[in-house]
Write a protein that holds these residues in place. Structure first.
Motif, PDB file in Angstrom:
ATOM      1  N   LEU A  33      -3.779 -14.538 -28.732  1.00  0.00           N
ATOM      2  CA  LEU A  33      -3.321 -13.309 -29.342  1.00  0.00           C
ATOM      3  C   LEU A  33      -3.192 -12.205 -28.301  1.00  0.00           C
ATOM      4  O   LEU A  33      -3.934 -12.172 -27.318  1.00  0.00           O
ATOM      5  N   THR A  34      -2.257 -11.300 -28.549  1.00  0.00           N
ATOM      6  CA  THR A  34      -2.091 -10.142 -27.668  1.00  0.00           C
ATOM      7  C   THR A  34      -3.286  -9.211 -27.845  1.00  0.00           C
ATOM      8  O   THR A  34      -4.080  -9.365 -28.784  1.00  0.00           O
ATOM      9  N   VAL A  35      -3.392  -8.228 -26.965  1.00  0.00           N
ATOM     10  CA  VAL A  35      -4.469  -7.247 -27.063  1.00  0.00           C
ATOM     11  C   VAL A  35      -4.408  -6.542 -28.413  1.00  0.00           C
ATOM     12  O   VAL A  35      -5.421  -6.390 -29.099  1.00  0.00           O
ATOM     13  N   SER A  42     -10.099  -8.316 -34.843  1.00  0.00           N
ATOM     14  CA  SER A  42     -11.530  -8.091 -34.662  1.00  0.00           C
ATOM     15  C   SER A  42     -12.035  -6.826 -35.349  1.00  0.00           C
ATOM     16  O   SER A  42     -13.232  -6.544 -35.317  1.00  0.00           O
ATOM     17  N   GLY A  43     -11.112  -6.045 -35.911  1.00  0.00           N
ATOM     18  CA  GLY A  43     -11.519  -4.840 -36.633  1.00  0.00           C
ATOM     19  C   GLY A  43     -11.836  -3.646 -35.765  1.00  0.00           C
ATOM     20  O   GLY A  43     -12.647  -2.793 -36.136  1.00  0.00           O
ATOM     21  N   ILE A  44     -11.196  -3.582 -34.592  1.00  0.00           N
ATOM     22  CA  ILE A  44     -11.398  -2.449 -33.696  1.00  0.00           C
ATOM     23  C   ILE A  44     -10.027  -1.941 -33.229  1.00  0.00           C
ATOM     24  O   ILE A  44      -9.017  -2.595 -33.448  1.00  0.00           O
ATOM     25  N   TYR A  49     -11.053  -1.987 -27.567  1.00  0.00           N
ATOM     26  CA  TYR A  49     -10.992  -3.283 -26.884  1.00  0.00           C
ATOM     27  C   TYR A  49     -10.820  -3.090 -25.378  1.00  0.00           C
ATOM     28  O   TYR A  49     -11.557  -3.684 -24.580  1.00  0.00           O
ATOM     29  N   MET A  50      -9.853  -2.260 -24.998  1.00  0.00           N
ATOM     30  CA  MET A  50      -9.580  -2.035 -23.577  1.00  0.00           C
ATOM     31  C   MET A  50     -10.786  -1.387 -22.887  1.00  0.00           C
ATOM     32  O   MET A  50     -11.113  -1.726 -21.744  1.00  0.00           O
ATOM     33  N   GLY A  56     -16.829  -4.067 -19.056  1.00  0.00           N
ATOM     34  CA  GLY A  56     -17.354  -5.368 -18.662  1.00  0.00           C
ATOM     35  C   GLY A  56     -16.868  -5.805 -17.297  1.00  0.00           C
ATOM     36  O   GLY A  56     -17.647  -6.296 -16.476  1.00  0.00           O
ATOM     37  N   ARG A  57     -15.556  -5.612 -17.038  1.00  0.00           N
ATOM     38  CA  ARG A  57     -14.993  -5.986 -15.737  1.00  0.00           C
ATOM     39  C   ARG A  57     -15.628  -5.172 -14.614  1.00  0.00           C
ATOM     40  O   ARG A  57     -16.021  -5.726 -13.584  1.00  0.00           O
TER      41      ARG A  57
END
Length: 168
Positions: A33-35, A42-44, A49-50, A56-57
């Motif tokens: 799936l795309t972003v 995911s409900g956000i 997400y980004m 995390g990165r």
């Protein structure tokens, strides 16, 4: 399943990054799936997400560079690692399927793969890649590859590989 804290270590409202939500994100990444769709699934928001992935990165890269990691970043690092692994597996699976099609003689698969992996040698010259996040410029950067020219370059290369000049 990774355990996530019920609230942030920095105080404030509880984090939306729960183990259930992380599993949904990874499931979406495995499916390709795309972003935008991953976030929706995911409900956000996309921004959330980004932000999570960037956090995390960055924490992952800091850790790899030998810097000590903030314990509050652990769930974001784990999410980044899991999503990156899921996308890598998806990419490998797709390339192996593409390779199979190419071996069956599907020249479109061969051309696509050469164009993406060896753009300097076989891709549409001078077009570059457009930024997928820049919707305003999408029309200006629409690429229509010259399939005839690409097929001719491919044919020449394949002929040279199949029938190399004889050495005397």
């Amino acid at each position: 399943m990774t355990q996530f804290p019920s609230s942030t270590a920095r105080g404030g409202r509880p984090t939306k990054l729960t183990s259930k939500r992380a599993d949904l994100i990874v499931k979406a990444a495995r499916a390709g799936l795309t972003v935008r769709l991953t976030a929706h699934f995911s409900g956000i928001s996309e921004r959330t997400y980004m932000t999570w992935m960037a956090r995390g990165r960055n924490a992952y890269e800091d850790r790899e560079a030998g810097e000590s990691a903030d314990p509050a970043d652990a769930p974001h690092i784990r999410l980044y690692e899991r999503v990156t692994e899921a996308r890598s597996h998806l990419a490998l699976k797709a390339l192996l399927q593409l390779e199979k099609k190419a071996e069956e003689g599907d020249t479109r698969a061969i051309i696509w793969k050469l164009d993406r992996l060896y753009r300097d040698d076989y891709g549409q010259q001078g077009t570059g890649l457009r930024d997928p996040w820049d919707a305003d410029e999408a029309e200006d950067h629409a690429v229509r590859p010259d399939m005839v020219a690409l097929a001719e370059r491919l044919q020449t290369t394949l002929f040279a590989v199949q029938y190399p000049p004889e050495e005397e």
